[in-house]
Design an enzyme around this catalytic site. Structure first.
Site, PDB file in Angstrom:
ATOM      1  CD  GLU A 176      33.019  11.113  36.897  1.00  0.00           C
ATOM      2  OE1 GLU A 176      33.520   9.858  36.949  1.00  0.00           O
ATOM      3  OE2 GLU A 176      32.163  11.662  37.471  1.00  0.00           O
ATOM      4  CG  ASP A 218      29.889  16.486  35.809  1.00  0.00           C
ATOM      5  OD1 ASP A 218      31.015  16.322  35.958  1.00  0.00           O
ATOM      6  OD2 ASP A 218      29.305  15.279  35.281  1.00  0.00           O
TER       7      ASP A 218
END
Length: 466
Positions: A172, A106
């Site tokens: 994250e 991500d």
């Protein structure tokens, strides 16, 4: 004793394999960058799913894992699921260790398109750098793991003995909110002797770094209120305290006159630091002319071993929409980094005490939306640290620097808690000019090659370790 690369495949052979595979790896990295996998709640979760599917396809294409899956875990005690992660496992054979390779697929929001020199989700090479959101943080970490495994297969064969686990997280950048539940859900699959977290940076484009210290973090939303409603600033200004004035006065108490944190109860720690002059900070942090550094002590100590406090956002009328009124309430986002050696809960307690004790004019203070992340110190006495440093020296041609990082990777404390016997290595593919989280994020192509080679050498070493 860790084996040298020559025990399984020569360094030259590994380097040749990495070089030959680099064009494909960079093309695949470009494909990943084109997927806007922003994990923040306000963005399309389908893009994160697309990214996870693409990464899982790359992992399956390696042809060396017993299992490859996309999985989600619950967020805290809720029924809501976190973003999808990719998990792949391969069982060790003949007494070899197992290594877990972590990265995240991500990315941060891109910000304003006009702040980018090229579109944020269109990978673009300029000079020796690849630009794009996630080109460095951390899709390059994903591809470094994949490219290193390809080099291992190419030089040692697909029937190697090393145990492998890949864990590519999908949230994250949004606080890893389902991370611990994911670890608990897949605890047996994630168990490893060595854990490599590829989410840090290097000293410069020519010198590798092994991160041995990470600051923790405490973030919260702070609202200061003084009035029940807005009032005319001409009629009541000078007697009625507006919330903006109160907020400014309160925030000013967080630092002393030289910019050091002035919150009683926030602690510092000590550690060996390399030479890092203020002129280097001025260049790497892009100071404007005439601006000087804040704080005291060596520059690395301020970045790695002292707390810092930053106001990262403010909710207030824009200049264009400003009216002649006293504001009743103002809200800001406070982000504090805490030094290794202090718990995040103790740091938050100190910050809360300070804010409430220093609210001016009897203002009402509200604190909510609190996040905490623990700091981390690497145990450098284990054999894996020496193996990693040896691999770095072989790949880069210079000895690595042991560094701290001013940023935080809070989930490492969860890894330590659930896998206390694992040796944790914090590495990365970034450099001081990567501009992670910022416009014009980029990956230095030479750093990427050397990072892949480092990991390929390390995997080769561990594959030969008895």
């Amino acid at each position: 004793m860790t084996s040298s690369p020559d025990d399984s495949a020569s360094l030259a052979a590994i380097a040749d394999s990495v070089t030959a595979g680099l064009p494909a790896a960079l093309a695949e990295l470009g494909d990943l960058v084109r997927i806007p996998s922003v994990s923040w709640a306000a963005f399309d979760p389908e893009q994160v799913q697309r990214s996870a599917t693409a990464v899982a396809g790359l992992v399956e294409g390696l042809g060396v894992f017993d299992s490859v899956r996309i999985s989600q875990a619950r967020i805290g005690d809720t029924d809501a699921l976190g973003q999808p992660a990719v998990l792949a496992t391969r069982t060790a054979k003949n007494g070899r260790p197992t290594i877990l390779l972590y990265a995240h697929h991500d990315v941060q929001p891109p910000g304003k398109d006009e702040d980018w020199e090229s579109p944020p989700f269109e990978p673009t090479v300029r000079g020796d750098r690849l630009y794009g959101r996630g080109a460095a943080d951390d899709k390059a970490g994903v591809m470094a793991h994949i490219a290193a495994i390809r080099a291992l297969v190419d030089t040692a064969g697909a029937d190697f003995d090393l145990g492998l686990v890949l864990f590519f997280e999908g949230e994250e950048e949004f606080g890893s909110r389902s991370f611990k539940n994911f670890l608990l859900q897949h605890r047996d699959n994630l168990s490893a002797d060595v854990i490599v977290v590829a989410d840090s940076d290097n000293w410069d484009v020519d010198t590798p770094a092994l991160t041995i210290a990470l600051r923790g973090n405490v973030t919260f939303r702070l609202t200061v209120s003084t009035l029940d409603h807005a009032s005319h600033s001409g009629m009541f200004g000078g007697a009625a305290p507006d919330a903006m004035l109160a907020m400014i006065r309160l925030l000013a108490t967080l630092h002393d006159e030289v910019g050091s944190v002035a919150v009683d109860g926030l602690t510092s720690s000590e550690g060996k630091t390399p030479h890092y002059p203020e002129s280097q900070l001025v260049k790497e942090a892009a100071f404007l002319d005439g601006v000087s550094a804040i704080g005291t002590g060596s520059i690395p100590s301020r970045l790695w071993f002292q707390p810092s406090i930053t106001v990262t956002g403010i909710d207030a009328p824009t200049v264009a929409n400003a009216s002649n009124t006293l504001l009743p309430s103002v809200t800001v986002r406070v982000s504090a980094r805490i030094a290794p050696g202090q718990s995040a809960s103790d740091a938050f307690d100190a910050l809360e005490r300070h804010v409430r004790a220093n609210a001016p004019f009897g203002a009402t203070v509200t604190i909510d939306d609190v996040d905490r992340g623990e700091p981390f110190l690497v145990d450098t006495s284990g054999w894996a640290v020496e193996a990693a440093k040896s691999a770095m020296a072989a790949a880069w041609g210079v000895e690595p620097v042991e560094t701290g990082i001013g940023g935080s990777i809070p989930f490492i404390s969860d890894l330590v808690e659930l896998f206390p016997d694992a040796q944790i290595l914090v590495t990365g593919v970034e450099d001081p000019d990567s501009r992670a989280h910022s416009p014009n994020e980029s990956l230095h192509l030479g750093v990427f090659r050397r990072a892949v080679l480092t990991e390929a050498v390390l995997l080769s070493q561990l594959n030969s370790r008895g």
